[in-house]
Design a protein around this motif. Structure first.
Motif, PDB file in Angstrom:
ATOM      1  N   VAL A 157       0.841  -1.197   0.000  1.00 54.85           N
ATOM      2  CA  VAL A 157       0.000   0.000   0.000  1.00 54.85           C
ATOM      3  C   VAL A 157       0.878   1.250   0.000  1.00 54.85           C
ATOM      4  CG1 VAL A 157      -2.056  -0.976   1.078  1.00 54.85           C
ATOM      5  CG2 VAL A 157      -0.190  -0.192   2.523  1.00 54.85           C
ATOM      6  N   TYR A 158       0.363   2.303  -0.635  1.00 54.90           N
ATOM      7  CA  TYR A 158       0.967   3.634  -0.560  1.00 54.90           C
ATOM      8  C   TYR A 158       0.216   4.413   0.530  1.00 54.90           C
ATOM      9  CZ  TYR A 158       3.276   3.047  -5.126  1.00 54.90           C
ATOM     10  OH  TYR A 158       4.060   2.621  -6.176  1.00 54.90           O
ATOM     11  N   ILE A 159       0.945   5.041   1.449  1.00 57.38           N
ATOM     12  CA  ILE A 159       0.296   5.790   2.525  1.00 57.38           C
ATOM     13  C   ILE A 159       1.074   7.084   2.790  1.00 57.38           C
ATOM     14  CG2 ILE A 159      -0.436   5.792   4.937  1.00 57.38           C
ATOM     15  CD1 ILE A 159      -0.668   2.769   4.816  1.00 57.38           C
ATOM     16  N   SER A 181       5.752   4.893   1.878  1.00 55.28           N
ATOM     17  CA  SER A 181       5.284   6.145   2.456  1.00 55.28           C
ATOM     18  C   SER A 181       5.736   7.320   1.599  1.00 55.28           C
ATOM     19  CB  SER A 181       5.804   6.302   3.887  1.00 55.28           C
ATOM     20  OG  SER A 181       7.206   6.462   3.905  1.00 55.28           O
ATOM     21  N   GLU A 191      -5.036   9.380  -5.056  1.00 51.45           N
ATOM     22  CA  GLU A 191      -4.774   9.325  -3.617  1.00 51.45           C
ATOM     23  C   GLU A 191      -4.312  10.677  -3.097  1.00 51.45           C
ATOM     24  OE1 GLU A 191      -1.603   7.318  -0.469  1.00 51.45           O
ATOM     25  OE2 GLU A 191      -1.572   6.716  -2.570  1.00 51.45           O
ATOM     26  N   THR A 214      -5.604   5.904   0.750  1.00 55.08           N
ATOM     27  CA  THR A 214      -4.495   5.069   0.273  1.00 55.08           C
ATOM     28  C   THR A 214      -4.730   4.558  -1.137  1.00 55.08           C
ATOM     29  OG1 THR A 214      -3.145   3.122   0.828  1.00 55.08           O
ATOM     30  CG2 THR A 214      -5.502   2.925   1.147  1.00 55.08           C
TER      31      THR A 214
END
Length: 352
Positions: A157-159, A181, A191, A214
């Motif tokens: 995941v991208y956060i 991140s 996002e 996300t």
């Protein structure tokens, strides 16, 4: 469940697209609400499969009065991309007209007011109007999950850094092996456009215990099946229960994410110095040391003198590989998660 069909006229007479929006009504006005979409790149289907199995679960929760917050689901968020085929190949990543990635150049709003966005009949291109409509659907919700996939990949995941570590619960629920991140990609992906108004708030106002924004990468593009779809749906369901959107006493989430949290600038993008055949030396998930062989690019078949061997610029974990085996000069071949800044780090998204 209520189904809404939003029709957007095409850019020339006689053409249009239909955006199918599913709305689930919660019982608690103060509960967290959620927005989920998939297939912004058309043929990235693992997320669509997850929603296919999640939707009946949401319908059941709604019938039984266990839906606390409102949920909006758009299973096929980009009918433009879904329709882009050429010579029997689906090409859904870039808009045919502008060559712009469909997950770039979204409007970055300073607040949550979407009234200034182009309407469905505005004198703007279809792609621009679609992006505006997706933002209009998403921004009223505190949880926004944009479901994608990579070529060949682990689940990750991208956060945005502002949502960490609170969003370890999502990574745990989905079985993600890594978090990438970021603070600013400068390319205005969906996002980023959804996170942008939140980031403008003070830390106290953000309330990241309720918010989650996300991009989810559900493994690789070929990882579409009944078992993976059901498993991913259960992961999404667990997360929604944990965040209080759904009530289900039988579901508990252990927050046990132990994977790397890697800033984008620490990701080594291994690129082809010349075109040719790709021979990978490493599998997805492999831990490598600096100097280990990663990939050979064969530029002259039958002549080993034309082989170009690419090695790991630092130790780390192999997160993704390309699914094709014939490459052009400059193409991305794999992502390696490092523990220090890459010497080739550059502003913006990792990929075009």
């Amino acid at each position: 469940m209520k189904t809404e069909t939003i029709t957007l006229a095409g850019d020339v007479p006689g053409n249009s697209i239909e955006l199918r929006v599913l709305r689930f009504e919660g019982k608690d006005d103060k509960a967290v609400t959620a927005y989920l979409q998939s297939s912004l790149h058309g043929s990235e289907l693992p997320g669509q499969a997850a929603l296919h199995f999640l939707i009946p679960m949401l319908e059941k929760a709604e019938r039984e009065g266990r839906l606390a917050g409102n949920i909006t689901v758009v299973p096929q968020a980009n009918p433009i991309a879904s329709a882009q085929w050429l010579a029997h190949e689906h090409l859904g990543r870039f808009d045919y007209f502008s060559s712009v990635n469909f997950n770039r150049s979204f409007p970055l709003l300073e607040g949550f007011d979407t009234s200034g966005l182009p309407g469905v009949d505005a004198p703007k291109s279809l792609a621009e109007r679609l992006k505006a409509q997706l933002l209009r659907l998403a921004l009223p919700h505190e949880i926004v999950l944009d479901l994608h996939c990579d070529d060949e990949s682990e689940s990750y995941v991208y956060i945005h850094q502002a949502f960490l570590p609170e969003m370890y619960d999502l990574a745990s629920a989905l079985g993600s092996t890594a978090i990438l991140s970021w603070s600013s990609t400068a390319d205005a992906a969906f996002e980023e456009a959804c996170a942008h108004p939140v980031i403008q708030l003070s830390k106290e106002e953000r309330n990241v215990n309720r918010r989650a924004v996300t991009t989810v990468e559900f493994r690789g593009i070929a990882d579409v099946g009944v078992e993976t779809g059901r498993s991913d749906a259960l992961g999404l369901y667990r997360f929604l229960v944990h965040r209080g959107v759904i009530t289900d006493a039988a579901v508990k989430l252990d927050i046990d994410f132990k994977g790397p949290v890697t800033p984008l600038e620490n990701v080594e993008m291994i690129r082809a110095p010349q075109g040719g055949m790709i021979l990978f030396h490493v599998e997805i998930g492999a831990e490598v040391k600096e100097g280990d062989k990663l990939v050979t690019v064969v530029t002259i078949p039958g002549d080993a003198g034309g082989d170009i061997v690419l090695t790991a610029p630092q130790a780390g974990r192999i997160l993704t590989r390309r699914s094709h085996r014939y490459t052009r000069r400059g193409d991305d071949l794999l992502k390696l998660l490092g523990s220090k800044r890459s010497e080739t780090a550059r502003p913006g998204s990792l990929e075009a």
